[in-house]
Write an enzyme that holds these catalytic residues in place. Structure first.
Site, PDB file in Angstrom:
ATOM      1  N   ARG A  27      -2.484  13.099   8.634  1.00 43.18           N
ATOM      2  CA  ARG A  27      -1.300  12.111   7.939  1.00 43.18           C
ATOM      3  C   ARG A  27      -1.473  10.800   8.455  1.00 43.18           C
ATOM      4  O   ARG A  27      -0.797   9.737   8.252  1.00 43.18           O
ATOM      5  CB  ARG A  27       0.227  12.777   8.038  1.00 43.18           C
ATOM      6  CG  ARG A  27       0.220  13.852   7.612  1.00 43.18           C
ATOM      7  CD  ARG A  27       1.375  14.735   8.528  1.00 43.18           C
ATOM      8  NE  ARG A  27       2.415  13.811   8.926  1.00 43.18           N
ATOM      9  CZ  ARG A  27       3.653  13.491   8.118  1.00 43.18           C
ATOM     10  NH1 ARG A  27       3.808  13.981   6.990  1.00 43.18           N
ATOM     11  NH2 ARG A  27       4.603  12.953   8.540  1.00 43.18           N
ATOM     12  N   GLY A 100      11.292   8.398  11.753  1.00 47.67           N
ATOM     13  CA  GLY A 100      12.299   7.416  10.874  1.00 47.67           C
ATOM     14  C   GLY A 100      12.923   6.323  11.673  1.00 47.67           C
ATOM     15  O   GLY A 100      12.341   5.857  12.740  1.00 47.67           O
ATOM     16  N   GLU A 480      -0.936  -3.557 -12.713  1.00 50.83           N
ATOM     17  CA  GLU A 480      -1.151  -2.489 -11.662  1.00 50.83           C
ATOM     18  C   GLU A 480      -1.309  -1.287 -12.521  1.00 50.83           C
ATOM     19  O   GLU A 480      -2.385  -0.424 -11.915  1.00 50.83           O
ATOM     20  CB  GLU A 480       0.112  -2.592 -10.947  1.00 50.83           C
ATOM     21  CG  GLU A 480       0.475  -1.432  -9.758  1.00 50.83           C
ATOM     22  CD  GLU A 480      -0.887  -1.275  -8.956  1.00 50.83           C
ATOM     23  OE1 GLU A 480      -1.737  -2.170  -8.772  1.00 50.83           O
ATOM     24  OE2 GLU A 480      -1.124  -0.222  -8.325  1.00 50.83           O
ATOM     25  N   GLU A 487      -9.226   2.844 -11.312  1.00 47.12           N
ATOM     26  CA  GLU A 487      -9.675   3.642 -10.116  1.00 47.12           C
ATOM     27  C   GLU A 487      -9.857   4.955 -10.249  1.00 47.12           C
ATOM     28  O   GLU A 487     -10.673   5.391  -9.576  1.00 47.12           O
ATOM     29  CB  GLU A 487      -8.302   3.116  -9.077  1.00 47.12           C
ATOM     30  CG  GLU A 487      -8.289   1.681  -8.556  1.00 47.12           C
ATOM     31  CD  GLU A 487      -7.200   1.545  -7.709  1.00 47.12           C
ATOM     32  OE1 GLU A 487      -7.175   0.802  -6.550  1.00 47.12           O
ATOM     33  OE2 GLU A 487      -6.180   2.284  -7.697  1.00 47.12           O
ATOM     34  N   LYS A 602     -10.327   2.865   1.173  1.00 47.55           N
ATOM     35  CA  LYS A 602      -9.126   2.732   1.358  1.00 47.55           C
ATOM     36  C   LYS A 602      -8.748   1.290   1.976  1.00 47.55           C
ATOM     37  O   LYS A 602      -7.653   0.395   1.630  1.00 47.55           O
ATOM     38  CB  LYS A 602      -8.519   3.677   2.227  1.00 47.55           C
ATOM     39  CG  LYS A 602      -7.064   3.672   2.518  1.00 47.55           C
ATOM     40  CD  LYS A 602      -6.065   4.186   1.378  1.00 47.55           C
ATOM     41  CE  LYS A 602      -4.688   3.889   1.599  1.00 47.55           C
ATOM     42  NZ  LYS A 602      -3.859   3.724   0.312  1.00 47.55           N
TER      43      LYS A 602
HETATM   44  C1  G6P Z   1      -9.010  -1.571  -1.368  1.00 45.53           C
HETATM   45  C2  G6P Z   1      -8.062  -0.494  -1.694  1.00 45.53           C
HETATM   46  C3  G6P Z   1      -6.982  -0.785  -2.538  1.00 45.53           C
HETATM   47  C4  G6P Z   1      -6.208  -1.835  -1.899  1.00 45.53           C
HETATM   48  C5  G6P Z   1      -7.055  -3.167  -1.570  1.00 45.53           C
HETATM   49  C6  G6P Z   1      -6.316  -3.994  -0.445  1.00 45.53           C
HETATM   50  O1  G6P Z   1      -9.567  -1.993  -2.375  1.00 45.53           O
HETATM   51  O2  G6P Z   1      -8.888   0.366  -2.407  1.00 45.53           O
HETATM   52  O3  G6P Z   1      -6.130   0.252  -2.801  1.00 45.53           O
HETATM   53  O4  G6P Z   1      -5.115  -2.362  -2.690  1.00 45.53           O
HETATM   54  O5  G6P Z   1      -8.269  -2.584  -0.600  1.00 45.53           O
HETATM   55  O6  G6P Z   1      -5.758  -3.347   0.580  1.00 45.53           O
HETATM   56  P1  G6P Z   1      -4.906  -3.981   1.622  1.00 45.53           P
HETATM   57  O7  G6P Z   1      -4.719  -2.883   2.687  1.00 45.53           O
HETATM   58  O8  G6P Z   1      -4.872  -5.181   2.115  1.00 45.53           O
HETATM   59  O9  G6P Z   1      -3.411  -3.562   0.848  1.00 45.53           O
END
Ligand code: G6P
Length: 607
Positions: A27, A100, A480, A487, A602
């Protein structure tokens, strides 16, 4: 968000706690710790990976058969040893782990400080240990009950005391908590995977409930003290399913977490009358009044969140606002004045292009505000001000709940700036506050209609190209929605303003080509319907995202994904959800690896 473990029984607690925490590692977290009691309580904790905690414990094993443990994902205060949980009161008689946010953190801290309290961390969680100690007069359960009454927010807390060494007392207010029933031993955890290999019999603790855990079992009560007969839930998930909370993929789990994420992001920051208090955002009214322009910079999904922010800032603040791709802005030699604010949005706070673009602001004497999910990230360290989105760790590469939290953060910011600039009066502030507080319920409703997205997914799964259109905020959502689809489903798609379709792309709309239309902006509804008619005239298929009350769209749409009626300004938050679900179900039908899509990282820390 963070992970919780607890154990009471005949075995040594330390190894069981550490093992449970390791099973929650997936996580994400930034520090870990345990507290074990054998009459005296021993706290051991370390910043970074659980391996650091393990080396601390190695050769210095805690002795005791009752204990609590925690993996922390920082919200108040950086990820350091001191801020790691468990936290103890100054006497060391009470220890607490907590997930939290305590919303009235500052007033509690001020009151305790006035009475001479000294703190060993920057966390809101430590205050709970102080409060339990303060409220204790011979009954731990009552002390915890009184502490809950003093602490506002959405959280879970777990308390252990050397004065009542046979029990653990825990409370759930929104953040999850489960009890695992063993034979002469009992476990406590924030998540089932931590203990699923030890027991399959669980008591699921609900909101506003308290549980008293001993080796013999657990007693569930309301926070008010009424006994609850909770049935045992037998879980037969495998370990992989358990990590995903029973969902097939993390992405779907995270989509479904969004109502709670909104509650977390708003927590303690927005009052009913629309007053906003943003910890970490330090600028004052005079600075806000003098502002000439807002820049927003980001990449990917965060850029799409910025598109929404740009429109909100323009509408609500009547202030020039531009969102720019960070990789463009960094080489664009932008003209930025000192009375301008740069907002850099990044889930990870580590995207190389965003970091570079954000740093242009100080070169021009402008202030830089980071909107990020990761406490202590590079972006947060560069920034003059930081608004943490509190979405919790996002595991799916395709971002959903982090995007949602970025939107909510920008609404809060717009209210804060608008109040200081006089463009948001009391009535508007109250209305927006009301609308924002209603959003978790509205999103639950949209999630309850997942079947609509599944039907739409079945319609487009074999398409070669998909188009997304909308105007204003709907265009931002279309962007989006299109990115999500690309993606994870690898289906070609393109988003454009509805009015742009007729300037070229209409040539590609032939029989059965699917076009997803987002229709939440009432002021331009008829204009978007004109584009819909142009598509229909060429045989295209219309899949719409529309309000419940929109009956007009039924004349044109093959499928409608509905959202509840709400203010147009807030509608993007609801409208994106069916599009996330659509992308998810198309990818599922096409058999893709949804959580780890090809060619996507990511966080992109290279240029
Ligand atoms: C990568 C990820 C996207 C993300 C982007 C910006 O391309 O795959 O999911 O939106 O980076 O990442 P950040 O951490 O700056 O929001």
């Amino acid at each position: 968000m963070c992970g919780i473990m607890g154990y009471v029984g005949p075995q040594q607690a330390g190894p069981i706690l550490v093992d449970g925490l390791k099973r929650l590692e997936y996580r994400g977290y930034d520090s870990a710790g345990i507290a074990v009691s054998n009459g005296d309580i021993r706290v051991q904790k370390a910043e970074g990976k659980i391996a650091n905690l393990e080396s601390l414990i190695e050769g210095d094993q805690p002795n005791g058969t009752i204990g609590i443990g925690h993996t922390r994902w920082a919200t108040h205060g950086a990820p350091t040893d001191a801020n790691a949980h468990p936290h103890a009161d100054p006497s060391g008689e009470f220890v607490v782990v907590h997930n939290g946010i305590i919303e009235n953190f500052q007033s509690i801290r001020d009151e305790l400080a006035d009475r001479g309290a000294e703190f060993s961390s920057e966390t809101d969680s430590e205050l709970l240990a102080h409060l339990v100690a303060q409220e204790y007069d011979g009954d731990l359960v009552e002390a915890v009950r009184r502490t809950v009454a003093l602490s506002e927010g959405a959280y879970a807390m777990v308390v252990m005391s050397k004065l009542e060494p046979e029990k653990i007392v825990a409370v759930r207010k929104i953040s999850p908590l489960v009890v695992g029933l063993g034979d002469g031993e009992t476990y406590l955890a924030s998540d089932i995977p931590a203990i699923l290999h030890r027991t399959r019999d669980f008591l699921i603790i609900e909101d506003d409930e308290m549980v008293i855990v001993t080796a013999e079992g657990a007693t569930v009560e309301t926070i008010g003290g009424d006994r609850i007969e909770r049935e045992v839930t037998h879980i037969d998930w495998d370990a992989g399913q358990a990590e995903k909370g029973g969902y097939e993929h993390f992405m779907l789990k995270e989509i479904h977490e969004q109502p709670d994420v909104i509650t977390e992001t708003l927590g303690g920051r927005l009052s009913e009358d629309g007053t906003v208090r943003l910890e970490g955002v330090e600028f004052d009214d005079a600075y806000i009044e003098a502002l000439d322009r807002v820049w927003i910079t980001a990449c990917g999904t965060a850029y799409h969140a910025g598109l929404i922010g740009q429109e909100i800032f323009r509408r609500v603040l009547r202030l020039p606002a531009n969102v720019e791709y960070a990789h463009e802005l960094r080489y664009a030699n932008p003209i930025i004045g000192p009375c301008e604010l740069m907002i850099a949005i990044s889930q990870s706070g580590e995207t190389a292009d965003t970091l570079a673009a954000a740093r242009i602001a100080p070169d021009h004497g402008a202030r830089m505000l980071a909107i990020t999910n990761v406490v202590g990230s590079t972006l947060s360290r560069y920034a003059d001000d930081v608004l943490y989105t509190r979405a919790g760790p996002e595991i799916s590469v395709a971002s959903t709940k982090a995007y949602m939290a970025m939107l909510i953060g920008q609404y809060l910011l717009a209210l804060r700036l608008g109040a200081a600039r006089g463009t948001v009066d009391e009535e508007l502030a109250q209305a927006v506050s009301h609308g924002l507080h209603q959003l978790p319920g509205a999103i639950e409703e949209v999630l309850g209609r997942e079947q609509e997205a599944i039907s739409a997914a079945e319609e487009i799964v074999d398409a070669e190209d998909v188009y997304f259109i909308g105007r204003g905020l709907d265009y931002a959502i279309a962007m989006e929605g299109s990115l999500k689809l690309k993606e994870i489903s690898y289906l070609h798609s393109e988003a454009m303003p509805a009015g742009e379709l007729k300037h070229g792309t209409l040539a590609l709309i032939t029989k059965d080509v699917p076009v997803i239309v987002v229709l939440t902006q009432r002021a331009v509804y008829d204009k978007t319907i004109s584009a819909v008619q142009e598509i229909k005239a060429r045989g295209g298929r219309i899949i719409a995202v529309a309000y419940d009350t929109d009956t007009e769209i039924e004349k044109y749409a093959d499928t409608v994904m509905r959202i509840p009626d709400m203010d147009d300004l807030l509608a993007p938050v609801a409208a994106v959800v069916p599009l996330q679900l659509l992308a998810y179900h198309v990818a599922r039908l096409r058999g893709h690896d949804i959580d780890q899509p090809r060619n996507l990282a990511k966080s992109v820390t290279v240029e």
